[in-house]
Write an enzyme that holds these catalytic residues in place. Structure first.
Site, PDB file in Angstrom:
ATOM      1  N   ASN A  72       0.830  -1.210   0.000  1.00 18.59           N
ATOM      2  CA  ASN A  72       0.000   0.000   0.000  1.00 18.59           C
ATOM      3  C   ASN A  72       0.862   1.256   0.000  1.00 18.59           C
ATOM      4  O   ASN A  72       0.599   2.223  -0.720  1.00 18.59           O
ATOM      5  CB  ASN A  72      -0.904   0.025   1.237  1.00 18.59           C
ATOM      6  CG  ASN A  72      -2.032  -0.984   1.169  1.00 18.59           C
ATOM      7  OD1 ASN A  72      -2.324  -1.542   0.120  1.00 18.59           O
ATOM      8  ND2 ASN A  72      -2.677  -1.210   2.293  1.00 18.59           N
ATOM      9  N   ARG A 406     -10.203  -4.922 -14.249  1.00 12.88           N
ATOM     10  CA  ARG A 406      -9.090  -5.803 -13.884  1.00 12.88           C
ATOM     11  C   ARG A 406      -9.600  -7.229 -13.978  1.00 12.88           C
ATOM     12  O   ARG A 406     -10.737  -7.518 -13.622  1.00 12.88           O
ATOM     13  CB  ARG A 406      -8.619  -5.569 -12.445  1.00 12.88           C
ATOM     14  CG  ARG A 406      -8.211  -4.154 -12.100  1.00 12.88           C
ATOM     15  CD  ARG A 406      -7.712  -4.090 -10.654  1.00 12.88           C
ATOM     16  NE  ARG A 406      -7.696  -2.747 -10.116  1.00 12.88           N
ATOM     17  CZ  ARG A 406      -6.685  -1.895 -10.248  1.00 12.88           C
ATOM     18  NH1 ARG A 406      -5.615  -2.269 -10.925  1.00 12.88           N
ATOM     19  NH2 ARG A 406      -6.749  -0.694  -9.717  1.00 12.88           N
ATOM     20  N   HIS A 465     -15.000   2.348 -15.228  1.00 18.29           N
ATOM     21  CA  HIS A 465     -14.879   1.650 -13.949  1.00 18.29           C
ATOM     22  C   HIS A 465     -16.134   0.859 -13.593  1.00 18.29           C
ATOM     23  O   HIS A 465     -16.138   0.090 -12.638  1.00 18.29           O
ATOM     24  CB  HIS A 465     -14.563   2.675 -12.848  1.00 18.29           C
ATOM     25  CG  HIS A 465     -14.111   2.082 -11.564  1.00 18.29           C
ATOM     26  ND1 HIS A 465     -14.858   2.145 -10.401  1.00 18.29           N
ATOM     27  CD2 HIS A 465     -12.984   1.412 -11.232  1.00 18.29           C
ATOM     28  CE1 HIS A 465     -14.213   1.547  -9.419  1.00 18.29           C
ATOM     29  NE2 HIS A 465     -13.077   1.089  -9.897  1.00 18.29           N
ATOM     30  N   ARG A 595     -14.204   2.232   4.377  1.00 21.47           N
ATOM     31  CA  ARG A 595     -12.995   1.443   4.640  1.00 21.47           C
ATOM     32  C   ARG A 595     -11.745   2.303   4.712  1.00 21.47           C
ATOM     33  O   ARG A 595     -10.920   2.147   5.597  1.00 21.47           O
ATOM     34  CB  ARG A 595     -12.809   0.387   3.552  1.00 21.47           C
ATOM     35  CG  ARG A 595     -11.633  -0.558   3.803  1.00 21.47           C
ATOM     36  CD  ARG A 595     -11.272  -1.323   2.559  1.00 21.47           C
ATOM     37  NE  ARG A 595     -10.522  -0.527   1.604  1.00 21.47           N
ATOM     38  CZ  ARG A 595     -10.608  -0.646   0.280  1.00 21.47           C
ATOM     39  NH1 ARG A 595     -11.456  -1.501  -0.248  1.00 21.47           N
ATOM     40  NH2 ARG A 595      -9.876   0.107  -0.513  1.00 21.47           N
ATOM     41  N   HIS A 623     -14.890  -4.125  -0.064  1.00 24.82           N
ATOM     42  CA  HIS A 623     -14.874  -3.480  -1.375  1.00 24.82           C
ATOM     43  C   HIS A 623     -16.272  -3.147  -1.885  1.00 24.82           C
ATOM     44  O   HIS A 623     -16.415  -2.409  -2.859  1.00 24.82           O
ATOM     45  CB  HIS A 623     -14.154  -4.397  -2.370  1.00 24.82           C
ATOM     46  CG  HIS A 623     -13.785  -3.760  -3.661  1.00 24.82           C
ATOM     47  ND1 HIS A 623     -14.439  -4.037  -4.843  1.00 24.82           N
ATOM     48  CD2 HIS A 623     -12.829  -2.856  -3.979  1.00 24.82           C
ATOM     49  CE1 HIS A 623     -13.901  -3.340  -5.832  1.00 24.82           C
ATOM     50  NE2 HIS A 623     -12.921  -2.603  -5.331  1.00 24.82           N
TER      51      HIS A 623
END
Length: 735
Positions: A72, A406, A465, A595, A623
């Site tokens: 990260n 992805r 997205h 989050r 997520h």
């Protein structure tokens, strides 16, 4: 002390802006109302580090959490810190308006630099004082060369000679051999050398550099010395032990591992002569050679090596991070993978498979009767895979359209799309600019095109997205129908095992028709008359979200039931935050499950008294995005791909979709959101000062993720909590 921060203020910033203007009243006001995104992100990574420090987690999972914090941090440095530095160097500090925290670029960089050094120190304290001793107690050891016994050293040398040495290219820096091009985040060894031959020139010290091969594992497993023991040596430690063999004729008087992080932002410019694919490919080449942003080096490194490297990479002292342990902690992920001790990991879990109703013969038959809501990874991702694979396997399917942001290299969906193209009309909108997946997405785009798939890259300047798949099928009754999958996560079966996400499958004509309109927008930039009932960014979503929040405020003012529960990855959009503040002042009870980054400051008297913000960090990466509005007692719940951030609302193609099925909506509100609001084990509550504290343990300990896991394994009679409302918008969780 594990890090050195030799200057309290970044000297690069001081060179550009020597004077800092005093804060004005508007700046002070901004700082009191909003948190900085960068500092908020660093606090998120600190919550991940807390999981590495938490002794109640399995030991190897703690190692994994530590590795995640390092990964990260890499992205934060090469994107966010690099951006701050670049904007300062371009002279934007004085012209730039204060950020969400009321600070100028220089002031923000000062704060971030201090927090970065403190965080790195905390990482290595965790590794040295907590994880290493605990691993040793479990007979898992990461050894230095001097700690190996004779048999282990012999094995290591043989491995070095056969597997490592042929890949090494030692370089001595002199007029004939300039400093080698050190690639972004490549682990290297720096050596301080002196010629062994006599003479004044020979007495001077030289710098040697060796790049550690990326193709080899960073941890070398060693022969077992005791029953149940697993020993490893870091690859760079092994190479260090053999450097005299590479630099014969030199005396090695100092050595250290180091790593350079570079600016990895991609800067795209629209050019008629270049396709988007070629533009991205060209920029990827530049990423590996971007300006240096950070130097990581061992604490034992001689000062002369540090200064030579710092000068070469043109870094200020604050950009040097001295590590009291392995450089690049993210590689400890290999320790998790290579250690065969299941008792030190979470138990293996496989999501529950979706079962068709008694009256359904297949998934399409099921979707003609009802919507299907899945909560991954607790509900198996196989249902989504099967939906896409039907394009290749079901002769009744005549068309498929899908977005890809992805995916994985061995994705069954990818194979299904290429196979379907042999007999079916297949259209894929693939996002080439998905950060750090650009290279693989370019490869997939070309392979799909070669297979006959119609490949598009969305609208230039806007990332695609949204997560959409649309099948057109000629059903047995002779009718042609559309079936859609809409989700919060990527079409990636690998991450679907450890990301929590929502999948929604439906044949509702109003939704499938709107999904088709979105695809037309993506492939032809043809705007439809409307996209209802979908909320689509950048066209309608920003205004629609604020309107939904304002509607709750109006309900509360009128004495009707009102309330908001919203779960997302990040909350940064200022207009949305201001709307939430206004709703709070109207009396709306607001629970936010965020989050990561959150710029909203909860609990401020007269502004945000009714707003609570919590963050869940646990085994699975949270997520899913879920937005629930009480709406005067007529609940409305949305899911989708967008966080409440400016980039999602204005700079990306995003979709939020309503879940109108009564059973599915109730599950989202009561079972899923209810569990997150009840969590008192993995939840942290955001305080008005920006810090997070553990949720108070009132009653029995409860973890939402554990609850979902247990529920996936066996039936549970009752849901953990119900989101209920009281008069004038009051809301509570009823256990």
């Amino acid at each position: 002390m594990t890090t050195t921060h030799t200057t309290s203020k970044p000297t690069a910033a001081r060179r550009v802006a020597k004077k800092k203007a005093a804060k004005t009243a508007p700046q002070a006001l901004a700082e009191s109302l909003f948190f900085s995104r960068d500092e908020s992100w660093l606090r998120f990574n600190l919550r991940v580090l807390e999981e590495a420090q938490d002794a109640t987690n399995p030991l190897l999972e703690r190692v994994k959490f530590l590795a995640i914090t390092a990964s990260n941090l890499d992205e934060f440095v090469e994107i966010r810190v690099a951006s701050l530095l670049q904007r300062i160097e371009e002279g934007h500090n004085e012209q730039q308006a204060p950020d969400e925290g009321g600070l100028t670029l220089v002031e923000r960089l000062d704060h971030v630099a201090t927090m970065l050094h403190e965080f790195v120190e905390a990482q290595y304290t965790c590794w040295n004082e907590q994880l290493l001793p605990a691993l040793d107690a479990e007979k898992v050891r990461v050894l230095r060369w001097r700690d190996l016994d004779g048999d282990q050293q012999a094995y290591a040398v043989e491995f070095y000679e056969n597997e490592v040495d042929p890949l090494l290219t030692p370089v001595t820096i002199d007029p004939s051999h300039p400093f080698p091009r050190v690639l972004n985040k490549a682990l290297c060894l720096a050596l301080l050398l002196r010629h062994k031959r006599k003479g004044a020139v020979a007495a001077a010290t030289l710098l040697g550099v060796v790049t550690v091969p990326r193709s080899l594992p960073r941890l070398v497993a060693l022969p077992q010395v005791a029953e149940g023991a697993q020993d490893f040596i870091l690859l760079h430690e092994l190479i260090e032990s053999q450097v005299e063999r590479m630099f014969r004729g030199y005396e090695v008087i100092g050595k250290s591992a180091f790593r350079v992080t570079r600016n990895s932002n991609l800067y795209m410019q629209e050019e008629e002569s270049r396709s988007v694919l070629e533009s991205v490919r060209a920029e990827l080449h530049n990423r590996r050679k971007g300006d240096a942003v950070r130097l990581e080096i061992e604490t034992t490194a001689p000062t002369e090596i540090i200064e030579r490297l710092r000068t070469n990479f043109e870094l200020d002292p604050w950009q040097v991070f001295r590590m009291d342990g392995p450089v690049n902690l993210s590689r400890l992920m290999n320790l998790y993978g290579e250690t065969n001790k299941p008792a030190l990991k979470y138990p293996v879990f496989k999501g529950k498979k979706y079962k068709l109703g008694r009256k359904s013969v297949d998934l399409f038959d099921e979707l003609r009767q009802k919507d299907v809501l899945l909560h991954h990874p607790f509900d198996s991702y196989e249902t989504v895979e099967g939906f896409v694979e039907a394009a290749a396997e079901d002769p009744s399917v005549v068309s498929i359209k899908q977005t890809l942001y992805r995916t994985s290299a061995d994705s069954p969906m990818f194979r299904a799309l290429t196979e379907a193209a042999q007999s079916t009309d297949v259209t894929v909108v693939i996002e080439l600019m998905a950060r750090f997946d650009e290279a693989s997405n370019i490869r997939w785009a070309r392979e799909l095109e070669d297979a006959g798939v119609g490949v598009f890259h969305g609208i230039f300047g806007l990332k695609t997205h949204c997560k959409l798949a649309l099948l057109v099928r000629r059903d047995a009754d002779g009718k042609t129908r559309r079936y859609a999958h809409l989700g919060t996560g990527n079409y990636n079966p690998v991450t679907a095992r450890f990301y929590t996400d929502i999948s929604f499958l439906t044949s509702r004509p109003e939704i499938t028709s709107a999904v088709q309109s979105v695809f037309r927008y993506l492939t032809a930039e043809a705007e439809g008359e409307h996209y209802e009932p979908l909320l689509v960014a950048p066209l309608t979503m920003a205004g629609d979200v604020i309107a939904l929040i304002q509607r709750e405020a109006e309900h509360a003012k009128a004495g009707r039931k009102a309330g908001i529960v919203a779960k997302m990855n990040a909350l940064l959009d200022r207009k949305t935050v201001e709307a939430l503040y206004a709703a709070s002042q109207a009396g709306v009870q607001i629970d936010l499950i965020v989050r990561g980054m959150c710029s909203l400051r909860p609990g401020l008297k007269g502004l945000s008294e009714t707003i609570r913000v919590r963050s869940i960090v646990g085994r699975y990466l949270e997520h899913s995005r879920i937005f629930s509005f009480v709406n005067g007692g007529e609940d409305e719940t949305y899911c989708g791909s967008a966080d409440w951030m400016a980039r999602n609302l204005y700079e990306r193609c995003e979709v939020l979709f309503p879940v109108t099925d009564e059973e599915a909506g109730k599950r989202l509100r009561e079972e899923i959101l209810g569990a997150y609001l009840k969590d008192n084990t993995k939840a942290r509550l955001l305080q008005a000062d920006g810090n997070y504290v553990r949720a108070p343990k009132s009653g029995a300990a409860f973890s939402a993720q554990d609850y979902f896991t247990e529920m996936a394994c066996e039936p549970v009679a009752e849901t953990p909590g119900k989101v209920a409302t009281k008069k004038a918008g009051k809301k509570e969780v009823i256990s």
